[in-house]
Design an enzyme around this catalytic site. Sequence first.
Site, short mmCIF file in Angstrom:
data_model
loop_
_atom_site.label_atom_id
_atom_site.label_comp_id
_atom_site.label_asym_id
_atom_site.label_seq_id
_atom_site.Cartn_x
_atom_site.Cartn_y
_atom_site.Cartn_z
N SER A 132 46.69 -20.38 80.15
CA SER A 132 45.73 -21.63 80.09
C SER A 132 45.15 -21.92 81.37
O SER A 132 45.42 -21.58 82.52
CB SER A 132 46.90 -22.90 79.75
OG SER A 132 45.99 -24.03 80.23
N GLU A 134 44.87 -24.48 82.69
CA GLU A 134 45.55 -25.55 83.43
C GLU A 134 46.44 -24.69 84.65
O GLU A 134 46.59 -25.30 85.62
CB GLU A 134 46.50 -26.20 82.40
CG GLU A 134 47.16 -27.15 82.89
CD GLU A 134 46.66 -28.61 83.27
OE1 GLU A 134 45.27 -28.64 82.71
OE2 GLU A 134 47.03 -29.52 84.23
N TYR A 156 54.14 -28.25 83.08
CA TYR A 156 53.37 -27.20 81.91
C TYR A 156 52.87 -25.96 82.68
O TYR A 156 53.00 -24.86 82.16
CB TYR A 156 52.47 -28.35 81.19
CG TYR A 156 51.64 -27.22 80.32
CD1 TYR A 156 52.13 -26.73 79.01
CD2 TYR A 156 50.27 -27.12 80.70
CE1 TYR A 156 51.21 -25.99 78.33
CE2 TYR A 156 49.49 -26.23 79.86
CZ TYR A 156 49.71 -25.84 78.61
OH TYR A 156 49.00 -24.95 77.49
P1 NAP Z 1 49.56 -27.45 69.67
O1 NAP Z 1 48.54 -27.97 68.82
O2 NAP Z 1 50.31 -28.45 70.46
O3 NAP Z 1 50.58 -26.56 68.78
C1 NAP Z 1 51.70 -26.06 69.35
C2 NAP Z 1 52.60 -25.57 68.43
O4 NAP Z 1 53.69 -24.81 69.24
C3 NAP Z 1 53.08 -26.31 67.20
O5 NAP Z 1 53.25 -25.44 65.94
C4 NAP Z 1 54.44 -26.69 67.44
O6 NAP Z 1 55.26 -26.76 66.42
C5 NAP Z 1 54.88 -25.15 68.24
N1 NAP Z 1 56.20 -25.43 69.15
C6 NAP Z 1 56.27 -26.33 69.97
N2 NAP Z 1 57.67 -26.06 70.54
C7 NAP Z 1 58.13 -25.04 70.18
C8 NAP Z 1 59.34 -24.18 70.31
N3 NAP Z 1 60.16 -25.04 70.93
N4 NAP Z 1 59.42 -23.21 69.31
C9 NAP Z 1 58.47 -22.92 68.52
N5 NAP Z 1 57.34 -23.58 68.14
C10 NAP Z 1 57.16 -24.97 69.05
O7 NAP Z 1 48.79 -26.55 70.70
P2 NAP Z 1 47.39 -25.63 70.45
O8 NAP Z 1 46.45 -26.39 71.11
O9 NAP Z 1 47.24 -25.36 69.21
O10 NAP Z 1 47.72 -24.62 71.54
C11 NAP Z 1 48.23 -23.32 71.15
C12 NAP Z 1 48.75 -22.73 72.40
O11 NAP Z 1 47.61 -22.52 73.29
C13 NAP Z 1 49.64 -23.32 73.18
O12 NAP Z 1 50.48 -22.35 73.78
C14 NAP Z 1 49.06 -24.14 74.36
O13 NAP Z 1 49.65 -24.29 75.53
C15 NAP Z 1 48.03 -23.16 74.65
N6 NAP Z 1 46.64 -23.40 75.15
C16 NAP Z 1 45.87 -24.52 74.61
C17 NAP Z 1 44.74 -24.89 74.86
C18 NAP Z 1 44.00 -25.88 74.12
O14 NAP Z 1 42.79 -26.38 74.69
N7 NAP Z 1 44.22 -26.26 72.85
C19 NAP Z 1 44.02 -24.33 76.20
C20 NAP Z 1 44.93 -23.22 76.66
C21 NAP Z 1 46.04 -23.02 76.11
P3 NAP Z 1 55.47 -28.20 65.83
O15 NAP Z 1 54.18 -28.39 64.82
O16 NAP Z 1 56.83 -28.37 65.20
O17 NAP Z 1 55.34 -29.29 67.00
O1 G4F Z 2 43.17 -33.76 76.53
P1 G4F Z 2 44.35 -33.64 77.68
O2 G4F Z 2 45.40 -34.29 77.57
O3 G4F Z 2 44.12 -32.07 77.84
P2 G4F Z 2 44.57 -31.24 79.41
O4 G4F Z 2 45.64 -31.94 80.37
O5 G4F Z 2 43.41 -30.65 79.83
O6 G4F Z 2 45.35 -30.14 78.63
C1 G4F Z 2 45.04 -29.32 77.41
O7 G4F Z 2 44.25 -28.17 77.90
C2 G4F Z 2 44.89 -27.17 78.47
C3 G4F Z 2 43.90 -26.06 79.15
O8 G4F Z 2 43.16 -26.51 80.27
C4 G4F Z 2 45.96 -26.60 77.75
F1 G4F Z 2 46.69 -25.61 78.24
C5 G4F Z 2 46.94 -27.74 77.41
O9 G4F Z 2 48.00 -27.25 76.35
C6 G4F Z 2 46.13 -28.84 76.71
O10 G4F Z 2 45.56 -28.30 75.52
O11 G4F Z 2 43.68 -34.35 79.04
C7 G4F Z 2 42.30 -33.87 79.49
C8 G4F Z 2 41.83 -34.71 80.88
C9 G4F Z 2 43.29 -35.15 81.73
O12 G4F Z 2 42.25 -34.84 82.95
C10 G4F Z 2 43.50 -36.49 81.50
O13 G4F Z 2 44.03 -36.94 82.92
O14 G4F Z 2 41.60 -36.24 80.26
C11 G4F Z 2 42.24 -37.11 80.88
N1 G4F Z 2 42.61 -38.29 80.20
C12 G4F Z 2 42.11 -39.53 80.52
N2 G4F Z 2 42.87 -40.52 79.72
C13 G4F Z 2 43.52 -38.47 79.25
C14 G4F Z 2 43.56 -39.77 78.74
N3 G4F Z 2 44.33 -37.49 78.69
C15 G4F Z 2 45.05 -37.93 77.67
N4 G4F Z 2 45.94 -37.02 76.86
N5 G4F Z 2 45.15 -39.20 77.39
C16 G4F Z 2 44.43 -40.18 77.80
O15 G4F Z 2 44.54 -41.26 77.62
#
Ligand code: NAP
Ligand code: G4F
Length: 340
Positions: A132, A134, A156
Amino acid sequence: MTRIALITGITGQDGSYLAEYLLGLGYQVHGVVRRSSTFSTERIDHLYREPQAESRLRLHYGDLTDGQSLTNLVLKIRPDEIYNLGAQSHVRVSFDQPVYTLQAVGCGALNILEAARLLNESHPVRVYQASSSEMYGDVLQTPQTERTPFNPQSPYACAKVYAFHQTINYRRSYDLFASNGILFNHESERRGETFVTRKITRAAGRIKAGLQEKLYLGNLDAKRDWGYAKDYVKGMHLILQHHQPDDFVLATGRTASVREFCELVFKRLDLNYEDHVEIDPRYYRPAEVDLLLGEPSKAFEELGWQATTSLEELAAIMTDHDHEIAKRELHAANFDQFSG
Ligand code: NAP
Ligand code: G4F
């Protein structure tokens, strides 16, 4: 020969799009699903309604923290490709649950790598680790590339850094095809509703429909490089088709603030975000990541991958989708009133 893929996190945003994409390419897809008291398969249920896909999709109970059962599963399925997408993926929540986040994200990745190492002795397997942006945290360089040092700002991110390095360690130590995709934020109409983009589009739709008045957010000045999840799962697949294991940034190369995203969404609904958005300090984080901006040229040059959906298009897709949901909610509420 039909290719076999195993996806952890198949019920999540990315897992559901990736499963769809791989089934479309003719793969047999296996997914790890956590047992819960209610169904968690809403994002992939539609795949069972497609007769062709149904026979090539299999779900298995499992958990990333349970290494033995993961190993048993991997040795039984004998996948050609493993996509480790499972995670406690919410940054704010990781401050409340730091140990569990490390177990699921850090040790979970290690459990997958160990299982893959054992399988790789008799059957070649490729592993994708969902790393990520992050991990860059309090960024030491802008834009961020594959060579930018990490400076994590949350439990995280620390856990993801651990998983990133273990992936490289297994590549070097055991000659395992293990690659990291360093993905910047990617969103969609399937995004979890507590991530900021979806929280905004859901609330804006409901405000437009007259179902709520206010939206409470935290830091509006944080900047993210936001892309569309459907584009990014194609990049994950390309990373595992590369001629050698490596690490790739997937990003759009453009950054925007939470405030700008609010403006785009509310404007599409002919609303002014300033009339509806209020700040609630409860949504501030103990440590914030102020700015993420990815530099995806390596992925373009070596994989031919690039993000194809602009921020405006992404905001429009999500806003229109969530406005439709809000209209259905309004309709259901009115129906209840008449029939009650
Ligand atoms: P998400 O919607 O939160 O999905 C997470 C998945 O992981 C869900 O299927 C969840 O199952 C499963 N999970 C959680 N804890 C688990 C455990 N202990 N054992 C097995 N499965 C588990 O996340 P996403 O946005 O699709 O992201 C996919 C991956 O990419 C994650 O690893 C995230 O950290 C990474 N990532 C995401 C972003 C982004 O912007 N979306 C960016 C960079 C990296 P349940 O449905 O049961 O909760
Ligand atoms: O949407 P966010 O919660 O995403 P964040 O923290 O960037 O993390 C996501 O992206 C990562 C990749 O860089 C992934 F690895 C991670 O698993 C996840 O998918 O927050 C985005 C921004 C933050 O700066 C947060 O402080 O939005 C700001 N924010 C402002 N108000 C908020 C809120 N975030 C959330 N969730 N809720 C609020 O009310």
